[in-house]
Design an enzyme around this catalytic site. Structure first.
Site, PDB file in Angstrom:
ATOM      1  N   TYR A   1       0.809  -1.224   0.000  1.00 60.87           N
ATOM      2  CA  TYR A   1       0.000   0.000   0.000  1.00 60.87           C
ATOM      3  C   TYR A   1       0.846   1.279   0.000  1.00 60.87           C
ATOM      4  CZ  TYR A   1      -4.273  -2.653   0.875  1.00 60.87           C
ATOM      5  OH  TYR A   1      -5.347  -3.492   0.767  1.00 60.87           O
TER       6      TYR A   1
ATOM      7  N   LYS B   1       4.426 -14.879   2.787  1.00 58.16           N
ATOM      8  CA  LYS B   1       4.673 -15.650   1.572  1.00 58.16           C
ATOM      9  C   LYS B   1       6.180 -15.649   1.374  1.00 58.16           C
ATOM     10  CE  LYS B   1       3.102 -17.867  -2.006  1.00 58.16           C
ATOM     11  NZ  LYS B   1       2.522 -19.217  -1.901  1.00 58.16           N
TER      12      LYS B   1
ATOM     13  N   ASP C   1      -1.360 -18.570   1.780  1.00 59.53           N
ATOM     14  CA  ASP C   1      -2.316 -19.365   0.993  1.00 59.53           C
ATOM     15  C   ASP C   1      -2.887 -20.497   1.844  1.00 59.53           C
ATOM     16  OD1 ASP C   1       0.280 -20.380   0.935  1.00 59.53           O
ATOM     17  OD2 ASP C   1       0.225 -20.993  -1.175  1.00 59.53           O
TER      18      ASP C   1
ATOM     19  N   ASP D   1      -5.550  -7.585   4.557  1.00 62.60           N
ATOM     20  CA  ASP D   1      -6.786  -7.138   3.911  1.00 62.60           C
ATOM     21  C   ASP D   1      -7.582  -8.343   3.412  1.00 62.60           C
ATOM     22  OD1 ASP D   1      -8.665  -5.402   2.611  1.00 62.60           O
ATOM     23  OD2 ASP D   1      -7.625  -5.801   0.720  1.00 62.60           O
TER      24      ASP D   1
ATOM     25  N   ASP E   1     -11.307 -10.374   4.944  1.00 65.63           N
ATOM     26  CA  ASP E   1     -12.582 -10.608   4.251  1.00 65.63           C
ATOM     27  C   ASP E   1     -12.995 -12.075   4.418  1.00 65.63           C
ATOM     28  OD1 ASP E   1     -12.843  -7.944   3.381  1.00 65.63           O
ATOM     29  OD2 ASP E   1     -13.505  -8.550   1.369  1.00 65.63           O
TER      30      ASP E   1
HETATM   31  C1  IPM Z   1     -10.287  -2.246   3.617  1.00 67.86           C
HETATM   32  C2  IPM Z   1     -10.437  -1.852   2.156  1.00 67.86           C
HETATM   33  C3  IPM Z   1      -9.348  -0.870   1.754  1.00 67.86           C
HETATM   34  C4  IPM Z   1      -8.024  -1.599   1.862  1.00 67.86           C
HETATM   35  C5  IPM Z   1      -9.501  -0.258   0.354  1.00 67.86           C
HETATM   36  C6  IPM Z   1     -10.840   0.400   0.161  1.00 67.86           C
HETATM   37  C7  IPM Z   1      -8.419   0.741   0.074  1.00 67.86           C
HETATM   38  O1  IPM Z   1     -10.470  -2.973   1.349  1.00 67.86           O
HETATM   39  O2  IPM Z   1     -10.259  -1.348   4.477  1.00 67.86           O
HETATM   40  O3  IPM Z   1     -10.252  -3.432   3.912  1.00 67.86           O
HETATM   41  O4  IPM Z   1      -7.602  -2.268   0.911  1.00 67.86           O
HETATM   42  O5  IPM Z   1      -7.406  -1.496   2.907  1.00 67.86           O
HETATM   43 MN    MN Z   2     -10.622  -4.853   2.473  1.00 70.59          MN
END
Ligand code: IPM
Ligand code: MN
Ligand code: NAD
Length: 351
Positions: free
Chosen positions: A136, A187, A220, A244, A248
């Site tokens: 990032y 990784k 992974d 990140d 999810d």
């Molecule tokens: C998160 C989001 C952000 C990230 C994006 C929107 C820049 O996916 O906060 O998880 O990748 O950190």
């Molecule tokens: Mn995210």
């Protein structure tokens, strides 16, 4: 008096933040929590109208005048470059040096997980995502852009200081919260330089925490085990990009993105609290977004500000509303965003 900057942002952001604020305001009627809220309109609309993302001096203002920041989400299909989100969200994470992205993964009710035969105690871990560098960092570039010979490079930055402070934060949290194990995901079998640094620092830091089990998985494999055997995780530490993606997956196994909360923290400084989900453009304006992620995020914020009791009261009210199946559709309920917020507001302090 604690001062909170509220930046609802785009899409469903304002809808879910509105419910989080209703919850806090109700809490203020029953508990003594002196908080002052100041709204900011930073987001897609402002950028499209005025060309402004973060106004000049905006980050300094946040760090000097506020104790916490509460946001919804940033992202708008009319801005495919994502320029405003990069300036505002990544700008705050980097500019305010919010190096810990703390993302709890906790199953609040067994019926919420898509995993078969998992109980509440099987899904209860915390992810420490490095939040200021890695992939990032915005470094890279194009050569011969637009030609058949085009080259695009995307660099990743791993600093000794950056890696060390997030790993230390994970171990300190583990110790302070009576947890037992820290698992690092990387990784390093492919990313030989950054991975090597993470490996060395992890071993070094782990040696100062003899009572804590330190183990490692390739990212992974971790993505797979998070689905097959989430009970093995206690505290996870990883870099920005892997953190990140893993969170999810974590959101999915706890019942969906609509539930997941996060804090972007620099201990002792103004810190930023936001749900894990994005602006969900297809849901925006329909009143169907789940406000629980934002509401649990506000609970994390209250805890950070020192209001542990009130934070727990919010969590209890959320659990009670879920138990009564008074939720939005993504959790199998029938309520609108506002009704789901009200179901939680009405339960505050009654358990
Ligand atoms: C998160 C989001 C952000 C990230 C994006 C929107 C820049 O996916 O906060 O998880 O990748 O950190
Ligand atoms: Mn995210
Ligand atoms: P998203 O999180 O917005 O949506 C992913 C899926 O989850 C969609 O199916 C959506 O309907 C569902 N979902 C998300 N939040 C929900 C909620 N509260 N209730 C019910 N369902 C919910 O991710 P995306 O579609 O990949 O991204 C949309 C935009 O949001 C993009 O511009 C992206 O860059 C941005 N984004 C911003 C943040 C942030 O500001 N922190 C985080 C992630 C994505």
């Amino acid at each position: 008096m604690k001062r909170i900057a509220v930046i609802p942002g785009d899409g469903i952001g304002p809808e879910v933040v509105r419910e989080a604020l209703r919850v806090i305001r109700r809490l203020q009627e029953i508990q003594d929590i002196p908080l002052e809220f100041v709204d900011f309109d930073w987001g897609a609309e402002k950028f499209l109208k005025e060309g402004i993302t973060v106004p000049p001096g905006g980050l300094e203002m946040l760090s000097q005048q506020f104790d916490a920041i509460l946001t919804g989400a940033f992202g708008d299909p009319r801005i495919p470059s994502n320029k405003h989100a990069e300036d505002i969200l990544l700008g705050m994470r980097r500019g305010l040096d919010l190096y810990i992205n703390l993302r709890p993964v906790r199953l609040l009710n067994a019926r919420l997980t898509p995993l078969r035969d998992k109980k509440k105690e099987d899904i209860d871990f915390v992810v420490f995502r490095e939040n200021t560098e890695g992939a990032y960092c915005g470094a890279g570039g194009f050569l011969k852009k637009g030609t058949i010979d085009e080259v695009a490079t995307q660099e990743e930055v791993n600093t000794r200081r950056g890696v060390e402070r997030i790993i230390v934060a994970a171990f300190e949290y583990t110790r302070a919260n009576g947890r037992r194990r820290v698992t690092m995901a990387d990784k390093s079998n492919v990313q030989r330089f950054g991975g090597d640094l993470w490996q060395r620092v992890f071993k070094e830091v782990a040696s100062s925490y003899a009572e804590i089990e330190a183990n490692h998985q390739y990212v992974d494999a971790m993505a797979m085990f998070m689905v097959l055997d989430p009970a093995q995780y206690d505290v996870i530490v990883s870099n920005n990009l892997f953190g990140d993606i893993l969170t999810d997956v974590g959101a999915a196994i706890q019942g969906g993105l609509g539930l997941a909360a996060s804090g972007n923290i620099h201990p002792g400084r103004v810190s930023l609290f936001e749900p894990v989900h994005g602006s969900a453009p297809p849901l925006a304006g329909k009143g169907v977004a789940n406000p629980i992620g934002a509401i649990l995020t506000s609970a994390m914020m209250l805890e950070y500000l020192g209001y542990q009791t009130e934070s727990r009261m919010i969590e209890e009210a959320v659990c009670a509303a879920i138990l009564a199946e008074e939720t939005t559709r993504d959790l199998g309920g029938k309520l609108s965003t506002e009704q789901a917020g009200a179901a939680i507001v009405n339960r505050l302090g009654s358990n």
